[in-house]
Design an enzyme around this catalytic site. Structure first.
Site, PDB file in Angstrom:
ATOM      1  N   GLU A 142      -2.556  73.800  24.597  1.00 41.16           N
ATOM      2  CA  GLU A 142      -3.595  73.239  25.468  1.00 41.16           C
ATOM      3  C   GLU A 142      -3.882  74.073  26.710  1.00 41.16           C
ATOM      4  O   GLU A 142      -4.255  73.524  27.755  1.00 41.16           O
ATOM      5  CB  GLU A 142      -3.244  71.812  25.882  1.00 41.16           C
ATOM      6  CG  GLU A 142      -3.258  70.841  24.718  1.00 41.16           C
ATOM      7  CD  GLU A 142      -3.147  69.387  25.142  1.00 41.16           C
ATOM      8  OE1 GLU A 142      -2.622  69.133  26.232  1.00 41.16           O
ATOM      9  OE2 GLU A 142      -3.587  68.522  24.369  1.00 41.16           O
TER      10      GLU A 142
ATOM     11  N   GLU B  11      -3.372  67.163  17.224  1.00 40.69           N
ATOM     12  CA  GLU B  11      -2.883  65.960  17.922  1.00 40.69           C
ATOM     13  C   GLU B  11      -4.016  64.943  17.989  1.00 40.69           C
ATOM     14  O   GLU B  11      -5.191  65.309  18.059  1.00 40.69           O
ATOM     15  CB  GLU B  11      -2.447  66.282  19.363  1.00 40.69           C
ATOM     16  CG  GLU B  11      -1.164  67.081  19.467  1.00 40.69           C
ATOM     17  CD  GLU B  11      -0.742  67.311  20.914  1.00 40.69           C
ATOM     18  OE1 GLU B  11      -0.981  66.430  21.755  1.00 40.69           O
ATOM     19  OE2 GLU B  11      -0.187  68.391  21.186  1.00 40.69           O
TER      20      GLU B  11
END
Ligand code: GAL
Length: 733
Positions: free
Chosen positions: A369, A450
């Site tokens: 991320e 995710e």
């Protein structure tokens, strides 16, 4: 094989305490602790005598991992440093050894050193300090096989080829000469091919062609082979065994293909932490996690978020056919130049440690991320491809229009929760279309890495309605992923609840994001995954209910979602006529096994009783192949009647850890999900308890891990007030 001598025993910790590895520097409480407690330096010392006849051989120390900054001293001299808490540390001992007693001192600094990935920013997990994996003394010939990289380039052809790049270690700089013999063996150890070559330098490429009747490694039939290497040289002999598989894995714009067959990825993310023990649960506990993901959660992939996990875990994934997405350490933050250089080294260490695992199908080479960083990620991708051209790269991101330097666009898509306001406001679309995310005008290989997680944290003891919503969200994203043509699949956040920093979680240092709790006890949402397993592998029937008249707002248990892979489900309430429910293919058209949902309108008015009328017993029956094949009974007036104590294994090898689950049950064997009573645990014999001996039940269950110490019988006594004591017997072997 080099001789690997277990070196886990007899360490002196902090100058005062005798400990055995794997070891956590600080045994933390279950929650509400200050994570700074382990963020400092700790010392491990050991006095040892080298094995007889060591002169003329090579001795080194192998730490499979230590968190995070390790310095190793032999007889006072610094011999190795390692700034990576997840990969092995090799320290050459030979030159500093003396006959008789030698002294090793290892300083592990658990501070969050901003020069070491993942540190420098904030991260949503804890990196527990300690020498938390196994340690070995390695004895070798001066010229030895250091590592081997096996490639199987054409597995989809009728006959196969194998290449093995063999790297030799030669620290004494001997003149290299010798012969290397290679034998390929099947899973039963039968030799099936053989070749040999003369050494010409510090590497040697071997090839075996025209291999017949090779069975591929697959998720359902994970056939493994070994390549045995025997080195004969004037500087000694060496043996080396590498286990691997023949398989072809590819992410394409049409989805993921394993051995040419399309396979929708259904996975979860795993953190390697455990309650109380942090990272320090040994090999058997790691293997058990892999089994749990494969057999209890019925997944086909695990992502090792957000770092390389233990070799024991990966070996087990190879053995049972669980695919792995492995990635480098990191979380949102990219540090300075030194930090990035270390991160590139993380890529190198991860790949060279793990390139022979058939279960690993993709390398994650971005900091989870993080923002784009052209130069940095060009380099991580370059290194990964140079080391291992057989696997594609991915790099997990949550930003849109991110620069695609990897082979697969791997995306955390939290769209379903992005409209969250009050806890009930779910977005209309569980997942975005890939082009909307990538900003590209063409499709690319695409994988969801995710979803859910912080968008809807849910505790195992949360109110039923919240748990139903948790279930629904996992069902919806899975359904969308199965329906998204071209998307390789989806990996949910996450398998198990985990301890985290104060900047995250529920305020008690826990992220309740798992579909199972920290003891790996499945929440209802865990059964969303289990129920997608094929019935031939085991029937699943999990009604999402605590079965109570007044647990929900208003009352009752309808609508009732039954997570199942059965053909249909029958609900038998009291003396009312049974009602049959079919899989909900309208709301979940893409799921292999949609849940069966019983709605209020399916029932004659008083079939399930109303507030103020009598509440009755019930049975939920799964019908498969025309027969009542599995059933769950519920009683209207549950009582705490028994305490079930179930160890994961009844035999534990000395030094290994085993989990024991404790559940408070009612008359029909259901977990009493409100039970929060304290239980006391007593362990006698050849084992030691990790964590405290007095713990509360949470949502009707708790667990603990034991470590076998020595051999012999182990007696576990678990007591809960009025229920008395349940005894269970294990053996340390
Ligand atoms: C993601 C992150 C995970 C975890 C998760 C919680 O952003 O990658 O590590 O924090 O959120 O849902």
């Amino acid at each position: 094989m080099p001789e690997l001598i277990s070196f886990n025993e007899n360490w002196l910790f902090e100058g005062t305490q005798q400990v055995r590895l794997p070891h956590t520097a600080v045994e933390v409480p279950y929650h509400y602790f200050d994570e700074k407690c382990y963020q400092r330096a700790f010392t491990y010392e050991k006095t040892f005598t080298p094995p007889n006849g060591w002169q003329g051989t090579e001795l080194s120390l192998l730490l499979e991992a230590a968190m995070a900054d390790a310095k190793i001293y032999l007889n006072g001299d610094l011999i190795a440093e390692h700034k990576d808490g997840y990969t092995p540390i090799h320290a050459r001992l030979t030159d500093g050894l003396t006959d008789g007693e030698n002294h090793l001192r290892i300083v592990i600094d658990g501070s969050e050193n901003p020069e070491i990935p993942p540190f420098g920013g904030r991260i949503d997990y804890l990196c527990f300090a300690g020498i938390y994996r196994d340690v070995w003394l390695v004895q070798n010939a001066p010229l030895a096989i250091e590592t081997v990289k096996i490639e199987t380039p054409d597995v989809l052809n009728a006959t196969k080829t194998l290449t093995a790049q063999v790297y030799f270690s030669n620290p004494q700089k001997k003149v290299i000469s010798g012969t290397l013999e290679a034998t390929l063996k099947d899973s039963e150890g039968n030799p099936i091919a053989h070749t040999q070559a003369e050494l010409t330098g510090e590497r040697l490429l071997l090839q075996m062609d025209n291999l017949q009747n090779i069975e591929l490694w697959d998720v359902d039939a994970p056939h493994l082979y070994t390549l045995d290497l025997a080195l004969k040289s004037p500087h000694g002999d060496d043996h080396h065994t590498t286990r691997f598989g023949f398989r072809h894995a590819e992410f394409t714009t049409d989805g993921f293909f394993l051995n040419g067959r399309s396979l929708k990825i259904r996975g979860l993310n795993r953190h390697q932490s455990f309650p109380y023990s942090g990272y320090a649960i040994g090999r058997s506990g790691q293997e058990r996690d892999a089994d749990l993901l494969k057999y209890d959660l019925r997944l086909n992939l695990v992502r090792t978020s957000h770092y390389p996990q233990s070799t024991a875990f990966l070996n087990r994934c190879d053995e049972i056919g669980l695919l792995v997405f492995e990635e480098i350490p990191g979380w949102q933050h990219i540090g300075g130049e030194k930090w990035k250089a270390e991160s590139v080294e993380n890529v190198r260490r991860m790949i060279t440690r793990d390139w022979n695992h058939p279960s690993i199908i993709i390398w994650g080479v971005r900091i989870n991320e993080s923002e784009d960083d052209h130069a940095f990620y060009t380099e991580t991708n370059r290194v990964a491809r140079a080391l291992d051209p057989t696997r594609q790269t991915g790099g997990v991101r949550c930003i849109e229009d991110s620069e695609l330097l990897e082979d697969v666009y791997t995306m955390n898509d939290f769209n379903l929760g992005s409209h969250e306001i009050s806890g009930s406001n779910r977005a209309a679309r569980p997942l975005r279309d890939q082009r909307e995310v990538t900003g590209l005008d063409h499709d690319v290989p695409y994988l969801i890495t995710e979803y859910n997680g912080h968008m809807f944290p849910t505790k195992a003891h949360d109110q039923e309605l919240r748990q139903i919503e948790h279930v629904t969200r996992h069902l919806q994203v899975l359904n969308a992923a199965f329906g998204a043509k071209g998307t390789a699949g989806a990996i949910g956040w996450c398998a198990f609840d985990y301890n985290t920093h104060s900047d995250f979680g529920a305020g008690d240092r826990i992220c309740y994001h798992g579909v199972a709790d920290m003891y790996r006890e499945l929440k209802f949402a865990g059964h969303v995954y289990a129920s997608q397993g094929e019935p031939e592998g085991g029937l699943v029937l999990e009604p999402v209910t605590l079965y109570a008249r007044g647990e929900r707002n208003i009352n009752g248990i309808l609508p009732l979602t039954v997570l199942t892979n059965c053909d249909s489900v029958e609900l038998r309430y009291g003396t009312a006529t049974p009602i049959r429910g079919e899989p909900d293919r309208i709301n979940y058209p893409h799921l292999p096994h949609p849940p069966v949902v019983f709605r209020l309108e399916d029932f004659p008015e008083d079939a399930l009783g109303n507030w103020g009328t009598a509440w009755d017993d019930c049975e939920v029956v799964g019908i498969w192949n025309g027969e009542a094949a599995i059933s769950r009974k519920y009683c209207a007036a549950p009582l705490l009647t028994s305490l079930s104590v179930v160890p994961d294994a009844t035999e534990i090898a000395d030094g290994q850890d085993v989990r024991v689950m404790v559940r408070a049950l009612d008359q029909v064997g259901n977990k009493a999900r409100h039970a929060a009573d304290p239980v006391t645990i007593e362990v006698k014999g050849a084992a030691r308890l990790h964590g405290p001996a007095l713990v509360p039940l949470r949502a009707g269950s708790t667990g603990f891990w034991l470590r076998a110490e020595g051999t012999g019988p182990i007696t576990i006594s678990v007591s809960l007030g009025s229920l008395g004591t349940t005894e269970t017997f294990l053996t340390a072997i």
